[in-house]
Structures are given as structure tokens and as C-alpha cells.
Scaffold this motif. Structure first.
Motif, PDB file in Angstrom:
ATOM      1  N   VAL A  52     -65.979  44.483 -45.880  1.00  0.00           N
ATOM      2  CA  VAL A  52     -64.551  44.393 -46.177  1.00  0.00           C
ATOM      3  C   VAL A  52     -63.924  45.764 -45.984  1.00  0.00           C
ATOM      4  O   VAL A  52     -64.528  46.793 -46.297  1.00  0.00           O
ATOM      5  N   SER A  99     -59.929  48.046 -45.616  1.00  0.00           N
ATOM      6  CA  SER A  99     -58.517  48.086 -45.952  1.00  0.00           C
ATOM      7  C   SER A  99     -57.653  47.690 -44.770  1.00  0.00           C
ATOM      8  O   SER A  99     -57.926  48.060 -43.631  1.00  0.00           O
ATOM      9  N   LYS A 118     -60.269  44.110 -52.451  1.00  0.00           N
ATOM     10  CA  LYS A 118     -61.454  44.335 -51.632  1.00  0.00           C
ATOM     11  C   LYS A 118     -62.722  44.341 -52.482  1.00  0.00           C
ATOM     12  O   LYS A 118     -63.733  43.740 -52.116  1.00  0.00           O
ATOM     13  N   TYR A 148     -68.119  47.391 -49.039  1.00  0.00           N
ATOM     14  CA  TYR A 148     -66.799  47.962 -48.821  1.00  0.00           C
ATOM     15  C   TYR A 148     -66.945  49.486 -48.783  1.00  0.00           C
ATOM     16  O   TYR A 148     -67.063  50.130 -49.815  1.00  0.00           O
TER      17      TYR A 148
END
Length: 281
Positions: free
Chosen positions: A168, A170, A198, A210
Motif C-alpha cells: 500500500v 500514498s 493505509k 506500507y
């Protein structure tokens, strides 16, 4: 499901929902053509809207009513930033995380509320009012999600298929260092999201990793870290340690948030946090 909690949790969830409702009212009005932006934040870190301030007031009043002995540190009140400390307890809040997402009308903005105890985020609440998704987690209690229809216990992914590794990233801050890290993990799919959602995607098992190399502030991450850790995940910094709070600097170092099955892929390979974009998870 019967949720066993401490006495603070029910009013905390109610207070967070109230802050989200105030944000959503302004968000909906902006959709009808109203102007919701006020000014730039005092530190130049981005836009300040009526929604930021409305949520800030509701959270501060609510948290002080729940336990007035615990200091409240809010992004929107620079006078409180000195109350952060590596020992003791304090609330750490971001009344509107993802202001850029709010202004871009993606719906991916959140209210973040964390309780920090001796440098550790032990309780966290993340509410995405436009998505009607409420997450919370607490050490020793577990992590949960209310999607508006039911409350379910969540857990980060326990198994990992390398060819289907889900990373994941941004929507607003996908920088070169992040791209390089993502490429280094091999075959993967990219899951894009905004704000602290996230982390919640990793906590609920919808993503595995992430990575974040650009700067974030403590209030961007603390609430989500508490949820992720309660879901058997975690956050690792470049030196392999847990991300802590009440640090001398408000800024966090580079880190990777991971679900249980992906912990072994969280090494940052000594990359430095050299990003220059404004802090925003």
C-alpha cells in the motif's frame, strides 16, 4: 459481538465519531460549493480548513471530559506540542489527517486519536467519516472495525503468497525512495490509499506492507500504529526498532508498516529519510 473494553473506550469512540461528523458536514457543504479552506498552517505544513479546527475543538473538549489529567497534544495547537514526553501519558491527535485528500474530495481522510504511554501508542482510533469506517485497537484487547453494519475483529494477514504481495502506498506521496523499495520486494500489486487508512488496510489484512520514506509527524502515525500492533502487525524503523513517541523531534524516521506474514520483508536496507515533502501520512 460483545466487546470487552476499559471504561474509556465507549466515550472515546463517541467523541471521535462526533469529530468525524463535524468534518463530514463541512465536506458535504464544500461539495455544494461552499469554501472550506481557511489558511495555511502556522508552520507552513499545508492547508488549514474549518474542518480541521471544528474536529480539534470537539476532540479536545471530549478528551478533557473523559480524563482531564491526561494532556492533549493536537496538531492544530502548537502550544501543546511541548507536552509530548518519552515518559508518562498523553493524548496525541490529528483532527483531520489527509487534508489534501479532503480538499481533493477523495473521501480518504481520517480522525486520529492515540493514547501514548511511556513512548508507546497503546490505544488508537482511526475514523474515516466519508467511508463510514471506524477502526480501533488496544494492547491486550485486539483490533476492531465498524463498517456501519457490523463490528468485526480484524487481524493482519497471516499467510503470504510472494506473487500476490500487496503493497500500500500514498496517493499524494509516492516518491522515488518508495518506488525503489517497492521494486526491491519483487512481484507485487500496488494498493493506493490516503491518510492513515493505509495502515488500517494492513491491519485488516487487505494489504501486506506500507513503506514510508518521506517525513511524517507523530500524530500522523500513532493511532494507526496502536491498531496495527493490536492486529498482530507492526512498524519497523531503519535500525530495526519499534517506532516510539514523545521523541525530541516531532518528525518520524523512515519506516515500514507490516502485517504479520510480511514482517520479514520490512527491512529498510539502511535507506535514509531524505524526503522533503510536507509531513502527512
Amino acid at each position: 459481538m460483545q466487546i470487552a473494553t476499559n471504561a474509556m473506550l465507549a466515550p472515546l469512540l463517541s467523541c471521535t465519531r462526533a469529530a468525524g461528523a463535524a468534518i463530514l458536514k463541512i465536506y458535504d457543504a464544500a461539495g455544494a460549493g461552499a469554501n472550506c479552506e481557511l489558511d495555511e498552517k502556522a508552520d507552513g505544513a499545508g492547508p488549514l480548513t474549518q474542518a480541521d479546527l471544528a474536529a480539534h475543538r470537539i476532540l479536545c473538549d471530549g478528551l478533557n471530559a473523559i480524563d482531564g489529567s491526561i494532556p492533549v497534544v493536537s496538531e492544530e495547537d502548537p502550544a501543546t506540542h511541548s507536552l509530548r514526553c518519552p515518559t508518562g501519558r498523553f493524548w496525541l491527535i490529528d483532527p483531520l489527517d489527509g487534508t489534501k485528500e479532503f480538499l481533493a474530495r477523495t473521501g480518504e481522510f481520517t480522525v486520529n486519536v492515540a493514547l501514548v504511554e511511556d513512548g508507546v501508542a497503546t490505544l488508537g482510533i482511526v475514523f474515516a467519516p466519508a467511508l463510514n469506517e471506524l477502526f480501533w485497537g488496544q494492547a491486550g484487547l485486539g483490533a476492531f472495525k465498524d463498517d456501519g453494519n457490523q463490528v468485526t475483529r480484524i487481524q493482519s494477514a497471516q499467510t503470504l503468497t510472494p506473487a500476490a504481495l500487496r503493497v500500500v502506498a500514498s496517493r499524494s506521496h509516492l516518491d522515488d525512495a518508495t518506488r525503489a523499495f517497492v521494486a526491491s520486494v519483487g512481484a507485487h500489486s500496488l494498493v493506493q490509499a490516503g491518510s492513515s487508512i493505509k495502515f488500517c488496510r494492513v491491519a485488516e489484512g487487505a494489504a501486506d506492507l506500507y513503506p514510508r520514506f518521506g517525513p511524517t509527524c507523530e500524530w500522523d502515525v500513532a493511532a494507526a500504529q496502536a491498531i496495527l500492533e493490536a492486529a498482530n502487525g507492526g512498524i519497523t524503523t531503519a535500525d530495526g526498532t519499534r517506532l516510539l513517541y514523545g521523541k525530541p523531534s516531532l518528525l518520524n524516521p523512515a519506516f515500514v508498516a507490516w502485517g504479520s506474514a510480511a514482517k520479514g520483508l520490512s527491512t529498510l536496507s539502511n535507506r535514509e529519510n531524505t524526503g522533503t515533502q510536507e509531513p502527512n501520512a
